[in-house]
Design a protein around this motif. Structure first.
Motif, PDB file in Angstrom:
ATOM      1  N   LYS A 224       0.818  -1.210   0.000  1.00  0.00           N
ATOM      2  CA  LYS A 224       0.000   0.000   0.000  1.00  0.00           C
ATOM      3  C   LYS A 224       0.857   1.269   0.000  1.00  0.00           C
ATOM      4  CE  LYS A 224      -3.894  -2.201   2.247  1.00  0.00           C
ATOM      5  NZ  LYS A 224      -5.209  -1.825   1.798  1.00  0.00           N
ATOM      6  N   GLN A 225       2.046   1.171   0.608  1.00  0.00           N
ATOM      7  CA  GLN A 225       2.960   2.321   0.701  1.00  0.00           C
ATOM      8  C   GLN A 225       4.379   1.847   0.416  1.00  0.00           C
ATOM      9  OE1 GLN A 225       2.249   3.569   4.787  1.00  0.00           O
ATOM     10  NE2 GLN A 225       1.044   5.292   4.039  1.00  0.00           N
ATOM     11  N   PRO A 226       4.745   1.689  -0.858  1.00  0.00           N
ATOM     12  CA  PRO A 226       6.080   1.168  -1.185  1.00  0.00           C
ATOM     13  C   PRO A 226       7.229   2.009  -0.614  1.00  0.00           C
ATOM     14  CG  PRO A 226       4.675   1.225  -3.129  1.00  0.00           C
ATOM     15  CD  PRO A 226       3.923   1.917  -2.031  1.00  0.00           C
ATOM     16  N   GLU A 227       6.974   3.284  -0.357  1.00  0.00           N
ATOM     17  CA  GLU A 227       8.017   4.169   0.175  1.00  0.00           C
ATOM     18  C   GLU A 227       8.183   4.037   1.690  1.00  0.00           C
ATOM     19  OE1 GLU A 227       4.192   6.200   0.858  1.00  0.00           O
ATOM     20  OE2 GLU A 227       4.993   5.067  -0.810  1.00  0.00           O
ATOM     21  N   LEU A 228       7.448   3.145   2.316  1.00  0.00           N
ATOM     22  CA  LEU A 228       7.509   2.957   3.763  1.00  0.00           C
ATOM     23  C   LEU A 228       8.958   2.701   4.200  1.00  0.00           C
ATOM     24  CD1 LEU A 228       5.231   2.875   5.924  1.00  0.00           C
ATOM     25  CD2 LEU A 228       5.341   0.397   5.772  1.00  0.00           C
ATOM     26  N   SER A 229       9.396   3.454   5.203  1.00  0.00           N
ATOM     27  CA  SER A 229      10.775   3.321   5.668  1.00  0.00           C
ATOM     28  C   SER A 229      11.013   1.940   6.277  1.00  0.00           C
ATOM     29  CB  SER A 229      11.087   4.392   6.715  1.00  0.00           C
ATOM     30  OG  SER A 229      10.409   4.104   7.928  1.00  0.00           O
ATOM     31  N   GLU A 230      12.261   1.554   6.352  1.00  0.00           N
ATOM     32  CA  GLU A 230      12.616   0.258   6.930  1.00  0.00           C
ATOM     33  C   GLU A 230      12.188   0.183   8.395  1.00  0.00           C
ATOM     34  OE1 GLU A 230      13.369  -3.485   6.962  1.00  0.00           O
ATOM     35  OE2 GLU A 230      13.649  -2.333   5.130  1.00  0.00           O
ATOM     36  N   ALA A 231      12.310   1.294   9.124  1.00  0.00           N
ATOM     37  CA  ALA A 231      11.908   1.313  10.531  1.00  0.00           C
ATOM     38  C   ALA A 231      10.407   1.065  10.675  1.00  0.00           C
ATOM     39  CB  ALA A 231      12.285   2.643  11.174  1.00  0.00           C
ATOM     40  N   LYS A 232       9.611   1.669   9.799  1.00  0.00           N
ATOM     41  CA  LYS A 232       8.160   1.475   9.870  1.00  0.00           C
ATOM     42  C   LYS A 232       7.771   0.071   9.414  1.00  0.00           C
ATOM     43  CE  LYS A 232       6.783   6.240   9.811  1.00  0.00           C
ATOM     44  NZ  LYS A 232       6.016   7.308   9.197  1.00  0.00           N
ATOM     45  N   ARG A 233       8.516  -0.484   8.479  1.00  0.00           N
ATOM     46  CA  ARG A 233       8.263  -1.875   8.058  1.00  0.00           C
ATOM     47  C   ARG A 233       8.499  -2.825   9.237  1.00  0.00           C
ATOM     48  NH1 ARG A 233      10.582  -2.457   1.907  1.00  0.00           N
ATOM     49  NH2 ARG A 233       9.659  -0.518   1.151  1.00  0.00           N
ATOM     50  N   GLU A 234       9.574  -2.584   9.953  1.00  0.00           N
ATOM     51  CA  GLU A 234       9.889  -3.425  11.108  1.00  0.00           C
ATOM     52  C   GLU A 234       8.860  -3.238  12.222  1.00  0.00           C
ATOM     53  OE1 GLU A 234      12.480  -6.265  13.060  1.00  0.00           O
ATOM     54  OE2 GLU A 234      11.910  -5.772  11.009  1.00  0.00           O
ATOM     55  N   LYS A 235       8.389  -2.004  12.398  1.00  0.00           N
ATOM     56  CA  LYS A 235       7.357  -1.733  13.404  1.00  0.00           C
ATOM     57  C   LYS A 235       6.101  -2.535  13.090  1.00  0.00           C
ATOM     58  CE  LYS A 235       4.626   1.979  15.423  1.00  0.00           C
ATOM     59  NZ  LYS A 235       4.310   3.399  15.424  1.00  0.00           N
ATOM     60  N   GLU A 236       5.694  -2.559  11.825  1.00  0.00           N
ATOM     61  CA  GLU A 236       4.509  -3.330  11.430  1.00  0.00           C
ATOM     62  C   GLU A 236       4.731  -4.824  11.674  1.00  0.00           C
ATOM     63  OE1 GLU A 236       1.700  -2.074  10.906  1.00  0.00           O
ATOM     64  OE2 GLU A 236       2.322  -0.008  10.600  1.00  0.00           O
ATOM     65  N   ARG A 237       5.905  -5.291  11.342  1.00  0.00           N
ATOM     66  CA  ARG A 237       6.204  -6.716  11.474  1.00  0.00           C
ATOM     67  C   ARG A 237       6.156  -7.171  12.929  1.00  0.00           C
ATOM     68  NH1 ARG A 237      10.013 -10.558  11.925  1.00  0.00           N
ATOM     69  NH2 ARG A 237      11.780  -9.280  12.473  1.00  0.00           N
ATOM     70  N   LEU A 238       6.607  -6.317  13.842  1.00  0.00           N
ATOM     71  CA  LEU A 238       6.718  -6.702  15.256  1.00  0.00           C
ATOM     72  C   LEU A 238       5.577  -6.210  16.132  1.00  0.00           C
ATOM     73  CD1 LEU A 238      10.536  -6.094  15.751  1.00  0.00           C
ATOM     74  CD2 LEU A 238       9.355  -8.247  15.255  1.00  0.00           C
ATOM     75  N   ARG A 239       4.661  -5.442  15.584  1.00  0.00           N
ATOM     76  CA  ARG A 239       3.598  -4.784  16.350  1.00  0.00           C
ATOM     77  C   ARG A 239       2.840  -5.723  17.300  1.00  0.00           C
ATOM     78  NH1 ARG A 239       0.763  -0.041  15.261  1.00  0.00           N
ATOM     79  NH2 ARG A 239       1.804   0.119  13.256  1.00  0.00           N
ATOM     80  N   TYR A 240       2.623  -6.957  16.907  1.00  0.00           N
ATOM     81  CA  TYR A 240       1.809  -7.876  17.701  1.00  0.00           C
ATOM     82  C   TYR A 240       2.642  -8.892  18.483  1.00  0.00           C
ATOM     83  CZ  TYR A 240      -1.799  -5.689  14.999  1.00  0.00           C
ATOM     84  OH  TYR A 240      -2.610  -4.736  14.451  1.00  0.00           O
ATOM     85  N   THR A 241       3.940  -8.682  18.560  1.00  0.00           N
ATOM     86  CA  THR A 241       4.811  -9.683  19.194  1.00  0.00           C
ATOM     87  C   THR A 241       5.204  -9.349  20.620  1.00  0.00           C
ATOM     88  OG1 THR A 241       6.827  -8.648  18.338  1.00  0.00           O
ATOM     89  CG2 THR A 241       5.795 -10.342  16.966  1.00  0.00           C
ATOM     90  N   PHE A 242       4.941  -8.161  21.101  1.00  0.00           N
ATOM     91  CA  PHE A 242       5.433  -7.765  22.419  1.00  0.00           C
ATOM     92  C   PHE A 242       4.666  -8.450  23.540  1.00  0.00           C
ATOM     93  CE2 PHE A 242       6.371  -4.216  19.513  1.00  0.00           C
ATOM     94  CZ  PHE A 242       7.743  -4.318  19.531  1.00  0.00           C
ATOM     95  N   ALA A 243       3.363  -8.271  23.563  1.00  0.00           N
ATOM     96  CA  ALA A 243       2.548  -8.940  24.584  1.00  0.00           C
ATOM     97  C   ALA A 243       2.452 -10.424  24.227  1.00  0.00           C
ATOM     98  CB  ALA A 243       1.162  -8.320  24.644  1.00  0.00           C
ATOM     99  N   PRO A 244       2.410 -11.298  25.205  1.00  0.00           N
ATOM    100  CA  PRO A 244       2.351 -12.727  24.896  1.00  0.00           C
ATOM    101  C   PRO A 244       1.039 -13.182  24.268  1.00  0.00           C
ATOM    102  CG  PRO A 244       2.372 -12.377  27.270  1.00  0.00           C
ATOM    103  CD  PRO A 244       2.579 -11.043  26.639  1.00  0.00           C
ATOM    104  N   LEU A 245      -0.006 -12.368  24.377  1.00  0.00           N
ATOM    105  CA  LEU A 245      -1.306 -12.762  23.844  1.00  0.00           C
ATOM    106  C   LEU A 245      -2.035 -11.531  23.332  1.00  0.00           C
ATOM    107  CD1 LEU A 245      -3.545 -14.954  23.557  1.00  0.00           C
ATOM    108  CD2 LEU A 245      -4.239 -14.370  25.892  1.00  0.00           C
ATOM    109  N   VAL A 246      -2.696 -11.678  22.189  1.00  0.00           N
ATOM    110  CA  VAL A 246      -3.524 -10.609  21.636  1.00  0.00           C
ATOM    111  C   VAL A 246      -4.881 -11.226  21.298  1.00  0.00           C
ATOM    112  CG1 VAL A 246      -3.801  -8.897  19.793  1.00  0.00           C
ATOM    113  CG2 VAL A 246      -1.496  -9.428  20.671  1.00  0.00           C
ATOM    114  N   ILE A 247      -5.928 -10.547  21.733  1.00  0.00           N
ATOM    115  CA  ILE A 247      -7.287 -10.966  21.401  1.00  0.00           C
ATOM    116  C   ILE A 247      -7.889  -9.891  20.499  1.00  0.00           C
ATOM    117  CG2 ILE A 247      -9.606 -11.486  22.255  1.00  0.00           C
ATOM    118  CD1 ILE A 247      -7.569 -13.583  23.127  1.00  0.00           C
ATOM    119  N   ALA A 248      -8.241 -10.287  19.280  1.00  0.00           N
ATOM    120  CA  ALA A 248      -8.957  -9.372  18.391  1.00  0.00           C
ATOM    121  C   ALA A 248     -10.442  -9.487  18.723  1.00  0.00           C
ATOM    122  CB  ALA A 248      -8.703  -9.728  16.934  1.00  0.00           C
TER     123      ALA A 248
END
Length: 189
Positions: free
Chosen positions: A72-96
């Motif tokens: 959706k945003q090919p110009e997305l910086s590497e830092a923001k790409r990594e943020k998206e990749r790891l966004r759901y990994t910090f807490a041990p559990l996520v409930i949508a």
């Protein structure tokens, strides 16, 4: 401060990056979620459901979101790409928490959405009552139809909350709260 209201008065969100192991075990989680779904539900529609993201699935979900964000945003910086990749990994559990809207019902859509939102809030309150921390997050992924497809949501469903759960790794200071006297009015004829 009234003791029966202590839970509400002390409730605060713990940032997802500050939530670590352990998460509630399966029995505790089922008890928590069973309590959380006891919400006002006009018409008994049950306009919500829950999707668990745990373990390796959280990382895979984040990787799919990162791929989608880059498309959706090919110009997305590497830092923001990594943020998206790891966004759901910090807490041990996520409930949508997912709203399931019934457009054939006489119950207004807003009431159905609020019902699902109450489930999310009950998860926050219940986690706090059990000694866990939680944070209700949304972000772009909650509103994106491609993310809904990744989660397997139907056309009448959408995410109202990603509730991150775990054990607080820090003592979170309370934030400044609004003053009741600035919010409460009295209607007079």
């Amino acid at each position: 401060m009234a003791a029966p209201l202590e839970l509400l008065l002390q409730r605060h969100s713990v940032p997802s990056r500050q939530l670590g192991e352990p998460a509630p075990d399966e029995a505790t989680l089922r008890e928590l979620l069973g309590a959380a779904i006891r919400v006002p539900d006009h018409g008994k529609l049950v306009p919500f459901r829950l999707v668990r993201l745990a373990g390796e699935a959280k990382l895979r979900f984040g990787e799919r979101l990162a791929e989608l964000a880059i498309r959706k945003q090919p110009e997305l910086s590497e830092a923001k790409r990594e943020k998206e990749r790891l966004r759901y990994t910090f807490a041990p559990l996520v409930i949508a928490v997912v709203a399931r809207l019934d457009d054939t019902s006489k119950v207004p859509e807003i009431e159905q959405r609020l019902c699902a939102g109450n489930v999310a809030y009950n998860i926050l309150l219940g986690a706090s009552a059990l000694g866990y921390g939680a944070q209700w997050l949304t972000g772009w992924a909650a509103y994106d139809p491609d993310v809904a497809a990744i989660l397997g949501l139907a056309a009448n469903e959408h995410v109202v909350a990603f509730v991150h759960l775990g054990t607080p790794q820090i003592e979170v200071p309370d934030r400044e709260r609004p003053l009741l006297d600035e919010l409460l009015g009295t209607w007079t004829p």
